[in-house]
Design a protein around this motif. Structure first.
Motif, PDB file in Angstrom:
ATOM      1  N   MET A 107     -11.799  -4.713   3.585  1.00 15.13           N
ATOM      2  CA  MET A 107     -10.939  -3.829   3.346  1.00 15.13           C
ATOM      3  C   MET A 107     -10.583  -4.333   1.908  1.00 15.13           C
ATOM      4  N   ALA A 108     -10.543  -3.533   0.597  1.00 14.50           N
ATOM      5  CA  ALA A 108     -10.162  -3.666  -0.234  1.00 14.50           C
ATOM      6  C   ALA A 108      -8.411  -2.913  -0.411  1.00 14.50           C
ATOM      7  N   GLY A 109      -8.491  -3.374  -1.628  1.00 15.56           N
ATOM      8  CA  GLY A 109      -7.227  -3.239  -2.418  1.00 15.56           C
ATOM      9  C   GLY A 109      -5.431  -3.413  -2.400  1.00 15.56           C
ATOM     10  N   ALA A 110      -5.083  -3.108  -1.922  1.00 15.12           N
ATOM     11  CA  ALA A 110      -3.533  -2.849  -2.057  1.00 15.12           C
ATOM     12  C   ALA A 110      -2.908  -3.743  -1.431  1.00 15.12           C
ATOM     13  N   GLY A 111      -3.166  -5.239  -1.731  1.00 15.30           N
ATOM     14  CA  GLY A 111      -2.546  -6.264  -1.075  1.00 15.30           C
ATOM     15  C   GLY A 111      -3.236  -7.165  -0.623  1.00 15.30           C
ATOM     16  N   VAL A 112      -4.388  -6.577   0.043  1.00 18.03           N
ATOM     17  CA  VAL A 112      -6.049  -7.557   0.778  1.00 18.03           C
ATOM     18  C   VAL A 112      -6.071  -8.446  -0.563  1.00 18.03           C
ATOM     19  N   LYS A 113      -6.322  -9.382   0.492  1.00 18.35           N
ATOM     20  CA  LYS A 113      -6.910 -10.928  -0.675  1.00 18.35           C
ATOM     21  C   LYS A 113      -8.695 -10.468  -1.498  1.00 18.35           C
ATOM     22  N   ALA A 166       0.868  -1.407   0.044  1.00 18.05           N
ATOM     23  CA  ALA A 166       0.168  -0.274  -0.244  1.00 18.05           C
ATOM     24  C   ALA A 166       1.254   1.481  -0.017  1.00 18.05           C
ATOM     25  N   LYS A 167       0.575   2.083  -1.101  1.00 15.90           N
ATOM     26  CA  LYS A 167       1.174   3.485  -0.908  1.00 15.90           C
ATOM     27  C   LYS A 167       0.333   4.409  -0.032  1.00 15.90           C
ATOM     28  N   ARG A 168      -1.267   4.777  -0.295  1.00 11.35           N
ATOM     29  CA  ARG A 168      -2.043   5.060   0.278  1.00 11.35           C
ATOM     30  C   ARG A 168      -3.210   4.310   0.575  1.00 11.35           C
ATOM     31  N   ILE A 169      -4.074   5.331   1.432  1.00 16.04           N
ATOM     32  CA  ILE A 169      -5.034   4.389   2.387  1.00 16.04           C
ATOM     33  C   ILE A 169      -6.254   5.596   2.363  1.00 16.04           C
ATOM     34  N   LEU A 186      -5.943   1.435  -7.149  1.00 19.06           N
ATOM     35  CA  LEU A 186      -7.084   0.034  -5.887  1.00 19.06           C
ATOM     36  C   LEU A 186      -5.573  -1.044  -5.771  1.00 19.06           C
ATOM     37  N   ASP A 187      -4.839  -0.654  -6.715  1.00 17.70           N
ATOM     38  CA  ASP A 187      -3.739  -1.818  -6.576  1.00 17.70           C
ATOM     39  C   ASP A 187      -2.155  -1.093  -5.439  1.00 17.70           C
ATOM     40  N   ASP A 188      -2.694  -0.110  -5.106  1.00 15.71           N
ATOM     41  CA  ASP A 188      -1.542   0.387  -4.154  1.00 15.71           C
ATOM     42  C   ASP A 188      -2.600   1.588  -2.994  1.00 15.71           C
ATOM     43  N   THR A 189      -3.807   1.335  -3.415  1.00 14.68           N
ATOM     44  CA  THR A 189      -4.351   2.186  -2.276  1.00 14.68           C
ATOM     45  C   THR A 189      -5.460   1.346  -1.464  1.00 14.68           C
ATOM     46  N   LEU A 190      -5.180   1.429   0.000  1.00 15.92           N
ATOM     47  CA  LEU A 190      -6.608   0.249   0.954  1.00 15.92           C
ATOM     48  C   LEU A 190      -7.413   1.192   0.479  1.00 15.92           C
ATOM     49  N   VAL A 191      -8.562   0.806   0.763  1.00 15.71           N
ATOM     50  CA  VAL A 191     -10.053   1.211   1.402  1.00 15.71           C
ATOM     51  C   VAL A 191     -10.134   0.156   2.704  1.00 15.71           C
TER      52      VAL A 191
END
Length: 504
Positions: free
Chosen positions: A434-440, A81-84, A395-400
């Motif tokens: 959660m969604a995005g950034a390395g989460v299943k 994740a780069k940002r959230i 979304l690939d590097d943003t955590l929601v």
């Protein structure tokens, strides 16, 4: 510092002469020249050239070595994740009316919740004195959606369209049963106010990705009703003040005291800040107080924000199809929908952490109507945010993150009818996602019993959630610490484990 300017400073106040005696010019230049030189080099080269050695053939170790330029030696491992964007639903959304489907309760309407299920758990004073605790099945209908076959109620029709991007955590647990300590615990890792918030820890550990906006920004839905939200929830606690969250408000002045006073054109502000910086530099070298440097950074940030904030808060350049996707409220500044759209724009400008707060999920009575009302305000823009980030490749590097401070009880607080029921606070089993950034994606983790009262599989404590969140940013939660009053503190205190089953 030029001689003329130096003389001006000396003439301002005789006390400054005493300060200057304590600062040797040669020592000052010796201490600062390397740091200034490094900053200048970084500015000249730019981030893209500093990381030019990274290519598709670079090993993980090579990439991590390139990353490791942080003063704290962060990140500890490769971040996903780069940002959230943290969508905090204040009040405690009812998990069993939204995501935690319990069909067996249909035939148990009005029956007493078994004591064996309660198991001695603490009840609030609001329902603890009830003569009975009657079971209240959800009045909402549930269906499975997407390839993941995730259960979602008809209160969230838009979110049901993006379930394959979401990772549901159905076994969340907290230690707190009342709103203020529970919200504080979720946002800072401790039930007592005064600890740094999640965003402040990330700002302290990873620094900023932009020069003209704060690293950590908070947006609160306007006209919210419910439990009060205090600035301590996005405060820096004992961390340097430059890491506190900055609240952007709707209306004429998104940031208080940022605009120039009436009849002041601001033309000499740069000169004033340079002058103030010189004075503060003398103070810093005399006393070594790091808060002086933090205050100087805030002055500089405020100066830059006078230009950057009006630009980033102006949504007029968004196309009509974007407003339509987020819903009609997105054209009304300060609404949850407008804040979701604003959050995406802030991320595009390099803000690392955007925290949204939305009040109104505290349904002790008229729960079905309350859930419908809040879902109507939040469902469409939440789903739109996921779609928007995905279509932009973010979304690939943003955590929601979506969730509240605790869940709600299966039994009704107060009178129970087929059409209406209330639900009390329940800390031992609730749902977040959660969604995005390395989460299943398209994944459900954890399981509750038939009453959505106890976690029977894969519990996730708030400390575990925090440890996992930091892990996604490349941070070992046990190693990001700050020494305060003789003790080293961290977001997870002395607890927490990374939930690796949630990660890709």
């Amino acid at each position: 510092m030029c001689n003329n300017h130096h003389q001006k400073i000396k003439s301002v106040n005789k006390d400054l002469q005493e300060l200057e005696k304590q600062v040797d010019r040669r020592d000052f230049l010796k201490k600062t020249s390397l740091g200034i030189g490094a900053l200048a080099l970084g500015t000249l080269l730019g981030a893209d050239k500093m990381f030019a050695s990274i290519n598709k053939n670079s090993s993980a170790e090579d990439i991590l070595n390139t990353y490791n330029k942080n003063r704290l030696g962060l990140p500890h491992h490769l971040p996903k994740a780069k940002r959230i964007i943290y969508l905090f639903q204040s009040g405690g959304p009812s998990q069993m009316d939204l995501f935690d489907y319990k069909p067996k309760l249909t035939d148990m309407f009005g029956k007493e919740l078994p004591e064996s299920i309660i198991g001695g758990q603490r009840l609030t004073g609001m329902s603890g004195n009830q003569s009975t605790l009657p079971i209240a099945p959800s009045s909402f209908t549930f269906k499975q959606y997407g390839e993941s076959r995730a259960w979602v109620s008809n209160a969230m029709p838009y979110l049901s369209e993006v379930v394959d991007d979401l990772c549901f955590i159905k076994g969340m647990q907290t230690d707190q049963i009342n709103h203020t300590p529970a919200v504080t615990f979720m946002q800072t890792g401790n039930q007592l106010p005064g600890r740094p918030s999640i965003g402040s820890w990330l700002s302290y550990g990873l620094g900023s990705d932009n020069e003209n906006l704060p690293t950590f920004i908070t947006l609160v839905s306007k006209n919210g009703k419910g439990q009060p939200l205090k600035a301590a929830l996005w405060g820096n606690g004992f961390l340097p003040t430059e890491h506190q969250g900055v609240q952007f408000r709707s209306g004429k002045d998104p940031v208080l005291y940022l605009s120039d006073p009436e009849n002041y054109d601001g033309n000499d502000r740069r000169h004033m800040l340079n002058y103030l910086k010189d004075l503060n530099s003398l103070q810093t070298d005399a006393y070594g107080d790091p808060e002086i440097q933090a205050r100087m950074s805030q002055y500089e940030m405020a100066f830059k924000m006078q230009t950057s904030v009006p630009e980033v808060t102006d949504l007029s350049d968004e196309p009509d199809k974007i407003f339509e996707m987020y819903g009609k409220d997105s054209r009304d500044p300060g609404t949850y929908a407008a804040n979701c759209l604003m959050a995406r724009k802030l991320l595009e400008k390099g803000v690392k952490f955007v925290q949204l707060y939305h009040q109104g999920w505290d349904q002790h009575s008229y729960c079905p109507g309350g859930v419908k009302s809040q879902s109507k305000k939040t469902d469409q823009p939440t789903a739109a945010l996921i779609k928007d980030l995905k279509q932009r490749g973010m979304l690939d590097d943003t955590l929601v993150v979506w969730g509240g401070e605790f869940g709600r009880t299966v039994y009704s607080q107060g009178q129970l009818t087929k059409e209406n029921y209330g639900r009390d606070h329940h800390p031992k089993a609730f749902t977040m996602w959660m969604a995005g950034a390395g989460v299943k994606p398209g994944f459900t983790y954890g399981e509750t019993d038939d009453f959505s009262y106890n976690v029977v599989k894969d519990p996730v404590h708030v400390h575990d959630f925090h440890a996992t969140l930091l892990h996604l940013f490349g941070i070992d939660h046990e190693r990001l610490t700050f020494k305060h009053q003789g003790r080293r503190y961290r977001l997870t205190d002395v607890h927490g484990n990374v939930v690796k089953d949630l990660l890709t």
